[in-house]
Design an enzyme around this catalytic site. Structure first.
Site, short mmCIF file in Angstrom:
data_model
loop_
_atom_site.label_atom_id
_atom_site.label_comp_id
_atom_site.label_asym_id
_atom_site.label_seq_id
_atom_site.Cartn_x
_atom_site.Cartn_y
_atom_site.Cartn_z
N GLU A 1 0.83 -1.20 0.00
CA GLU A 1 0.00 0.00 0.00
C GLU A 1 0.87 1.25 0.00
O GLU A 1 1.76 1.39 0.83
CB GLU A 1 -0.90 0.04 1.24
CG GLU A 1 -1.98 -1.01 1.28
CD GLU A 1 -2.85 -0.92 2.52
OE1 GLU A 1 -3.99 -1.38 2.46
OE2 GLU A 1 -2.38 -0.38 3.56
N CYS A 2 0.62 2.15 -0.92
CA CYS A 2 1.19 3.49 -0.95
C CYS A 2 2.72 3.47 -0.86
O CYS A 2 3.39 3.24 -1.85
CB CYS A 2 0.57 4.36 0.14
SG CYS A 2 0.76 6.12 -0.16
N GLY A 3 3.30 3.70 0.32
CA GLY A 3 4.75 3.64 0.45
C GLY A 3 5.31 2.30 0.04
O GLY A 3 6.39 2.21 -0.54
N SER B 1 -0.94 -0.72 -4.51
CA SER B 1 -1.98 0.29 -4.74
C SER B 1 -1.73 1.51 -3.87
O SER B 1 -1.08 1.43 -2.82
CB SER B 1 -3.37 -0.28 -4.44
OG SER B 1 -3.54 -0.46 -3.04
#
EC number: 6.3.5.11
Length: 494
Positions: free
Chosen positions: A351-353, A464
């Site tokens: 996720e993200c990072g 994502s």
């Protein structure tokens, strides 16, 4: 302390809110939690909305995992479910302290309380302590309280804490005005003091893990003790506790997501969870749900560990990989291990990072329109894992939004057509994505990675920008554990 016979529904609880951000809610909440812990109370912390950073401090102070409560992602039963589960986890809590987000009535919509702190206060029958940043105001603070009380009479503003007070005269005038015109007691006066400040980062506060690293254990603890001392001097903690005890009884949640327990005799797949200074944005409920779904959690550090542990799947959460890009690049053996695991078909969810780390490279300090970062980052490019295509560019955009997505194919997050509500919060974008790149998520709300698509995939690896909460998207834990179990079983077949 709590009577053993007292049910979770009757645990004292209280919510700390304000008229806006930067009023002092977080440091005052931290100080009150610390003061009660020092008195022997088992304090269960909560944070309204989906922030990761404030909860990291609450967890450090109380020794209990802070939980997030979000009225847009979760329905009323989900909020009750998270609340009840947290208060029951380990030793039963003596008091629940909930820190609000932004202003009391800020939320998803302008004409309803959906997603607001006020919504949580009403669902949990919670008295509210209202923090006022009283810098340069005295009598006007009474008008502020009257306005907030009258706006929604179903929200009980039970006390006021005046923050950023410059002198005794300043405090006296503001306190007299509030109590005379509104009848609401002022239970605390917090002076203007630089010790009440916590280091900022471009997504909010500096996470507790990074705070410890930068200040050292001694400096970090000293900062927290300083905040506690100021709160003990300025706030009537006994009165605060009395107000918390006035909270009305709650109803119990139905069909708890935390009641779904896997077969205890079944083999448990191991899921590696990245946890260090660079990656620490996780909802504790997600970790609990993975455990309940049958996973054994194994923590590892992409910054410090030379190799992956023996696991059957990976969960790489958000954080600040851009600030630790040099260290992540230098740990080539870890990057190679993760890339090999991805190529071998191991389920990897990021996720993200975590998504940024899995791309080919990260560029920081890139000048351009819309650049936004408080942290000082050199203009440089760092090699990352390369399990997913793309080049992460920092600082070109700022995205803060709820998102709504639908899976457009079967994947490690669940079956095709499953839908979810999540959120995204980042200052990066992924460029140089091949035209034939595959995405598993189609967004009807939100930005995602490219053209309304999210969930970039390569084999059994998915990254994502969307952050998911397992109470809002119930298939999260069972799907990820099933993917890890299937991968483990495929490796042991003759």
């Amino acid at each position: 302390m709590l009577n053993d016979k007292q049910s979770v529904e009757n645990i004292p609880r209280i919510l700390i809110s304000a008229d806006r951000s930067s009023s002092g809610k977080t440091t005052i909440s931290m100080g009150l939690m610390a003061a009660l812990v020092s008195r022997g109370y088992k304090v269960q912390p909560f944070k309204v909305a989906l922030d990761y950073i404030d909860p990291s401090y609450h967890t450090e102070i109380t020794g209990r995992f802070c939980r997030n409560l979000d009225g847009y992602l979760m329905d009323e039963n989900g909020i009750l479910d998270v609340y009840t589960h947290a208060c029951e986890a380990g030793e039963k809590a003596d008091i629940a302290i909930i820190e609000g987000v932004r202003g009391l009535y800020e939320g998803f919509e302008s004409l309803s309380d959906l997603g607001s702190t006020a919504q949580i206060a009403k669902i949990l029958n919670c008295p509210v302590i209202f923090v006022i940043n009283a810098r340069s105001i005295t009598r006007s603070s009474a008008a502020l309280i009257n306005g907030y009380r009258n706006f929604d009479p179903d929200v009980e503003i039970a006390g006021v804490i005046l923050n950023n007070i410059g002198s005794r005269r300043h405090a006296k005038k503001a306190k007299e005005a509030i109590e005379y015109y509104t009848g609401v007691p002022v239970i605390g006066i917090v002076p203007r003091d630089p010790a009440m400040q916590i280091s900022m980062r471009h997504l909010g506060l500096m996470p507790a893990l990074e705070g410890r690293r930068r200040l050292g254990d001694g400096g970090f603890e000293a900062r927290l003790r300083g905040i506690e001392e100021i709160i003990n001097k300025g706030i009537d903690v006994d009165r605060f506790m009395e107000i918390a005890k006035s909270a009305k009884a709650l109803k119990s949640p139905e069909n708890s997501v935390f009641s779904s327990v896997s077969d205890p005799g079944a083999p448990r797949p191991k899921i590696g969870v990245a946890l260090d200074e660079a990656f620490n944005f996780y909802y504790r409920d997600n970790i609990d749900l993975l455990n309940l779904a049958g996973a054994e959690i194994v923590y590892f550090s992409p910054v410090k560990d030379a190799s992956l542990p023996e696991v059957d799947g990976l969960y790489i959460g958000g954080g600040y990989p851009e600030l630790f890009a040099a260290e992540l690049e230098a740990n080539e053996s870890m990057r190679q291990d993760i890339k090999k695991a991805s190529a071998a078909g191991m389920p990897i969810y990021a996720e993200c990072g975590g998504l940024m780390y899995l791309t080919e490279k990260i560029s920081t300090g890139v000048p351009g329109k819309g650049t936004y970062h408080d942290a000082s980052m050199p203009e440089s490019t760092y090699s990352m894992v390369g399990a997913l295509p793309g080049h992460t560019i920092m600082g070109q955009t700022r995205v803060v939004s709820y998102n709504i997505g639908t899976l457009n194919k079967d994947c490690l997050l669940g079956k095709k057509y499953n839908s979810f509500k999540g959120h995204e919060f980042h200052h990066s974008e992924i460029r140089e994505i091949p035209e034939d790149a595959e995405f598993a998520i189609t967004l009807s709300r939100g930005t995602g990675i490219k053209n309304g698509m999210d969930g970039l995939i390569s084999g059994n690896t998915l990254g994502s920008y969307a952050h998911l909460h397992g109470v809002a998207y119930r298939e999260f834990a069972s799907s990820l554990v099933e993917a890890a179990r299937n991968f483990r079983d495929s490796r042991v077949l003759p």
